[in-house]
Design an enzyme around this catalytic site. Sequence first.
Site, PDB file in Angstrom:
ATOM      1  N   SER A 139      55.656  97.968  40.721  1.00 18.94           N
ATOM      2  CA  SER A 139      56.921  97.515  40.129  1.00 18.94           C
ATOM      3  C   SER A 139      57.783  98.701  39.714  1.00 18.94           C
ATOM      4  O   SER A 139      58.998  98.718  39.955  1.00 18.94           O
ATOM      5  CB  SER A 139      56.650  96.620  38.915  1.00 18.94           C
ATOM      6  OG  SER A 139      55.972  95.445  39.287  1.00 18.94           O
ATOM      7  N   ARG A 186      60.996 100.840  31.707  1.00 17.59           N
ATOM      8  CA  ARG A 186      60.189  99.795  31.076  1.00 17.59           C
ATOM      9  C   ARG A 186      61.068  98.642  30.602  1.00 17.59           C
ATOM     10  O   ARG A 186      60.649  97.481  30.647  1.00 17.59           O
ATOM     11  CB  ARG A 186      59.359 100.359  29.922  1.00 17.59           C
ATOM     12  CG  ARG A 186      58.341  99.363  29.403  1.00 17.59           C
ATOM     13  CD  ARG A 186      57.137 100.027  28.788  1.00 17.59           C
ATOM     14  NE  ARG A 186      56.347 100.775  29.753  1.00 17.59           N
ATOM     15  CZ  ARG A 186      55.445 100.219  30.562  1.00 17.59           C
ATOM     16  NH1 ARG A 186      55.237  98.914  30.539  1.00 17.59           N
ATOM     17  NH2 ARG A 186      54.765 100.968  31.393  1.00 17.59           N
ATOM     18  N   HIS A 211      61.701  96.743  33.715  1.00 13.29           N
ATOM     19  CA  HIS A 211      60.470  96.062  34.108  1.00 13.29           C
ATOM     20  C   HIS A 211      60.243  94.817  33.271  1.00 13.29           C
ATOM     21  O   HIS A 211      59.810  93.768  33.778  1.00 13.29           O
ATOM     22  CB  HIS A 211      59.287  97.029  33.948  1.00 13.29           C
ATOM     23  CG  HIS A 211      57.969  96.442  34.307  1.00 13.29           C
ATOM     24  ND1 HIS A 211      57.088  95.963  33.348  1.00 13.29           N
ATOM     25  CD2 HIS A 211      57.366  96.232  35.499  1.00 13.29           C
ATOM     26  CE1 HIS A 211      55.998  95.500  33.949  1.00 13.29           C
ATOM     27  NE2 HIS A 211      56.134  95.646  35.252  1.00 13.29           N
TER      28      HIS A 211
END
Length: 215
Positions: free
Chosen positions: A18, A41, A44
Amino acid sequence: MKEYKLQRVAPAEIEARSMEIIESELGPHSFTAEQLPIVKRCIHTSADFDYAKHLVFTDRAVSAGLAAIRGGCTIVTDTEMARSGVNKRVLGKFGGQAVCFMSDPDVAAEAKERGETRATVSMERAAALTGPVILAIGNAPTALVRACELMEEGKLSPALIIGVPVGFVNVVESKELLRAMPGEHIIAMGRKGGSNIAAAICNALLYMASGNARE
Protein backbone atom coordinates in the site's frame (compact mmCIF):
# COMPACT_ATOMS: atom_id res chain seq x y z
CA MET A 1 -20.50 -14.72 -9.45
CA LYS A 2 -18.45 -12.06 -11.20
CA GLU A 3 -14.74 -12.72 -11.29
CA TYR A 4 -12.35 -9.99 -10.21
CA LYS A 5 -8.66 -9.76 -10.94
CA LEU A 6 -7.23 -9.58 -7.45
CA GLN A 7 -3.58 -9.19 -6.48
CA ARG A 8 -2.19 -12.06 -4.45
CA VAL A 9 -0.41 -10.36 -1.57
CA ALA A 10 0.75 -12.02 1.64
CA PRO A 11 -0.92 -10.52 4.75
CA ALA A 12 2.39 -9.25 6.10
CA GLU A 13 3.09 -7.43 2.85
CA ILE A 14 -0.23 -5.63 2.38
CA GLU A 15 0.76 -2.43 4.19
CA ALA A 16 4.18 -2.28 2.53
CA ARG A 17 2.53 -2.70 -0.87
CA SER A 18 0.00 0.00 0.00
CA MET A 19 2.79 2.41 0.89
CA GLU A 20 4.52 1.65 -2.42
CA ILE A 21 1.32 2.46 -4.30
CA ILE A 22 0.87 5.69 -2.34
CA GLU A 23 4.42 6.81 -3.09
CA SER A 24 4.05 5.99 -6.78
CA GLU A 25 0.81 7.99 -7.06
CA LEU A 26 1.82 10.87 -4.81
CA GLY A 27 3.62 12.83 -7.49
CA PRO A 28 5.86 15.86 -6.93
CA HIS A 29 5.89 17.25 -3.40
CA SER A 30 8.00 19.38 -1.08
CA PHE A 31 7.85 17.24 2.05
CA THR A 32 11.09 16.42 3.81
CA ALA A 33 12.26 12.86 4.38
CA GLU A 34 11.02 13.00 7.99
CA GLN A 35 7.64 14.52 7.05
CA LEU A 36 6.85 12.09 4.23
CA PRO A 37 6.10 9.00 6.39
CA ILE A 38 3.46 11.03 8.23
CA VAL A 39 1.83 12.17 5.01
CA LYS A 40 1.85 8.63 3.63
CA ARG A 41 0.28 7.19 6.78
CA CYS A 42 -2.52 9.77 6.68
CA ILE A 43 -3.22 8.82 3.07
CA HIS A 44 -3.01 5.13 3.95
CA THR A 45 -5.54 5.61 6.75
CA SER A 46 -8.01 7.62 4.67
CA ALA A 47 -7.27 6.70 1.01
CA ASP A 48 -7.41 10.48 0.51
CA PHE A 49 -4.54 12.11 -1.37
CA ASP A 50 -5.81 15.57 -0.39
CA TYR A 51 -3.69 15.22 2.73
CA ALA A 52 -0.65 15.75 0.53
CA LYS A 53 -2.08 19.21 -0.19
CA HIS A 54 -3.42 20.15 3.22
CA LEU A 55 -0.87 18.89 5.78
CA VAL A 56 1.43 21.63 7.04
CA PHE A 57 4.38 21.24 9.38
CA THR A 58 6.46 23.70 11.35
CA ASP A 59 10.15 23.20 10.67
CA ARG A 60 10.83 21.32 13.91
CA ALA A 61 7.47 19.60 14.32
CA VAL A 62 8.67 16.09 13.58
CA SER A 63 11.93 16.33 15.53
CA ALA A 64 10.06 17.84 18.50
CA GLY A 65 7.50 15.03 18.39
CA LEU A 66 10.19 12.36 18.22
CA ALA A 67 12.10 13.92 21.11
CA ALA A 68 8.92 14.04 23.21
CA ILE A 69 8.13 10.39 22.51
CA ARG A 70 11.66 9.29 23.34
CA GLY A 71 11.39 11.34 26.52
CA GLY A 72 8.35 9.38 27.74
CA CYS A 73 5.66 11.88 26.79
CA THR A 74 1.95 11.82 27.47
CA ILE A 75 -0.20 11.93 24.35
CA VAL A 76 -3.49 13.68 25.10
CA THR A 77 -6.32 13.03 22.66
CA ASP A 78 -9.73 14.67 22.43
CA THR A 79 -11.58 11.40 21.76
CA GLU A 80 -11.41 7.87 23.08
CA MET A 81 -11.34 6.73 19.46
CA ALA A 82 -8.07 8.53 18.85
CA ARG A 83 -6.61 7.25 22.11
CA SER A 84 -7.61 3.70 21.19
CA GLY A 85 -5.92 4.08 17.81
CA VAL A 86 -2.56 5.13 19.24
CA ASN A 87 -0.08 2.26 19.45
CA LYS A 88 0.29 2.25 23.22
CA ARG A 89 2.63 -0.75 23.17
CA VAL A 90 5.27 1.23 21.26
CA LEU A 91 4.58 4.36 23.32
CA GLY A 92 5.00 2.32 26.50
CA LYS A 93 8.47 1.22 25.41
CA PHE A 94 9.55 4.82 25.92
CA GLY A 95 7.70 5.15 29.23
CA GLY A 96 4.89 7.19 27.72
CA GLN A 97 1.10 6.95 27.94
CA ALA A 98 -1.96 8.02 25.96
CA VAL A 99 -4.84 9.63 27.84
CA CYS A 100 -8.22 11.15 27.09
CA PHE A 101 -10.05 13.19 29.71
CA MET A 102 -13.29 13.56 27.76
CA SER A 103 -15.22 10.80 29.54
CA ASP A 104 -13.97 11.56 33.05
CA PRO A 105 -16.97 12.24 35.32
CA ASP A 106 -15.34 15.27 36.93
CA VAL A 107 -14.62 16.78 33.52
CA ALA A 108 -18.24 16.31 32.47
CA ALA A 109 -19.48 17.81 35.75
CA GLU A 110 -17.22 20.84 35.55
CA ALA A 111 -18.07 21.45 31.90
CA LYS A 112 -21.80 21.39 32.72
CA GLU A 113 -21.38 23.70 35.70
CA ARG A 114 -19.35 26.24 33.70
CA GLY A 115 -21.35 25.96 30.49
CA GLU A 116 -18.25 24.88 28.59
CA THR A 117 -17.52 21.91 26.40
CA ARG A 118 -15.79 18.85 27.81
CA ALA A 119 -13.09 19.41 25.22
CA THR A 120 -12.33 22.82 26.75
CA VAL A 121 -12.02 21.40 30.26
CA SER A 122 -9.95 18.49 28.94
CA MET A 123 -7.31 20.88 27.62
CA GLU A 124 -7.15 22.50 31.05
CA ARG A 125 -6.50 19.05 32.51
CA ALA A 126 -3.73 18.59 29.96
CA ALA A 127 -2.15 21.84 31.12
CA ALA A 128 -1.76 20.35 34.62
CA LEU A 129 0.31 17.39 33.40
CA THR A 130 4.02 17.17 34.08
CA GLY A 131 6.62 16.09 31.56
CA PRO A 132 6.47 16.42 27.77
CA VAL A 133 3.01 16.46 26.22
CA ILE A 134 1.75 15.93 22.69
CA LEU A 135 -1.80 17.11 22.00
CA ALA A 136 -3.56 15.07 19.31
CA ILE A 137 -6.80 16.86 18.47
CA GLY A 138 -8.87 15.18 15.78
CA ASN A 139 -12.45 16.09 16.60
CA ALA A 140 -13.12 19.20 18.67
CA PRO A 141 -12.14 22.67 17.43
CA THR A 142 -13.00 23.97 20.91
CA ALA A 143 -10.12 21.87 22.25
CA LEU A 144 -7.77 23.47 19.75
CA VAL A 145 -8.97 26.98 20.58
CA ARG A 146 -8.63 26.40 24.34
CA ALA A 147 -5.16 24.95 23.87
CA CYS A 148 -4.12 28.10 22.01
CA GLU A 149 -5.59 30.28 24.77
CA LEU A 150 -3.74 28.33 27.44
CA MET A 151 -0.50 28.71 25.50
CA GLU A 152 -1.02 32.46 25.26
CA GLU A 153 -1.65 32.53 29.02
CA GLY A 154 1.61 30.66 29.64
CA LYS A 155 -0.23 27.73 31.21
CA LEU A 156 0.43 25.13 28.51
CA SER A 157 3.62 24.33 26.60
CA PRO A 158 3.07 21.18 24.54
CA ALA A 159 6.03 19.72 22.72
CA LEU A 160 3.80 19.29 19.67
CA ILE A 161 0.19 19.93 18.71
CA ILE A 162 -1.42 17.72 16.10
CA GLY A 163 -4.34 19.88 14.98
CA VAL A 164 -6.62 17.88 12.71
CA PRO A 165 -10.22 18.41 13.90
CA VAL A 166 -12.87 17.55 11.31
CA GLY A 167 -16.14 19.28 10.53
CA PHE A 168 -17.76 22.54 9.53
CA VAL A 169 -18.20 24.82 12.56
CA ASN A 170 -15.07 26.72 13.67
CA VAL A 171 -12.86 23.95 12.27
CA VAL A 172 -11.03 26.02 9.66
CA GLU A 173 -10.80 28.98 12.02
CA SER A 174 -9.31 26.93 14.86
CA LYS A 175 -6.62 25.58 12.55
CA GLU A 176 -5.78 29.06 11.30
CA LEU A 177 -5.49 30.17 14.93
CA LEU A 178 -3.07 27.36 15.69
CA ARG A 179 -1.03 28.06 12.59
CA ALA A 180 -0.45 31.62 13.81
CA MET A 181 0.77 30.43 17.21
CA PRO A 182 4.42 29.91 18.14
CA GLY A 183 5.47 26.36 18.87
CA GLU A 184 5.54 23.14 16.90
CA HIS A 185 2.50 21.80 15.11
CA ILE A 186 1.19 19.53 12.37
CA ILE A 187 -2.11 20.71 10.90
CA ALA A 188 -4.52 19.38 8.29
CA MET A 189 -5.74 22.69 6.91
CA GLY A 190 -9.36 22.96 5.80
CA ARG A 191 -12.29 20.84 6.96
CA LYS A 192 -10.75 17.38 6.76
CA GLY A 193 -9.23 15.44 9.63
CA GLY A 194 -10.63 13.19 12.33
CA SER A 195 -9.69 10.92 15.20
CA ASN A 196 -8.27 8.35 12.79
CA ILE A 197 -5.95 10.94 11.26
CA ALA A 198 -4.82 12.16 14.70
CA ALA A 199 -3.98 8.57 15.66
CA ALA A 200 -2.28 7.94 12.31
CA ILE A 201 0.06 10.90 12.83
CA CYS A 202 0.87 9.74 16.35
CA ASN A 203 1.62 6.24 15.09
CA ALA A 204 3.81 7.51 12.26
CA LEU A 205 5.88 9.36 14.86
CA LEU A 206 5.96 6.32 17.14
CA TYR A 207 7.20 4.03 14.38
CA MET A 208 9.84 6.56 13.40
CA ALA A 209 10.96 6.94 17.01
CA SER A 210 11.29 3.17 17.38
CA GLY A 211 13.17 2.80 14.10
CA ASN A 212 10.52 0.58 12.50
CA ALA A 213 8.08 1.38 9.73
CA ARG A 214 5.47 -0.62 11.62
CA GLU A 215 5.38 -2.54 14.90
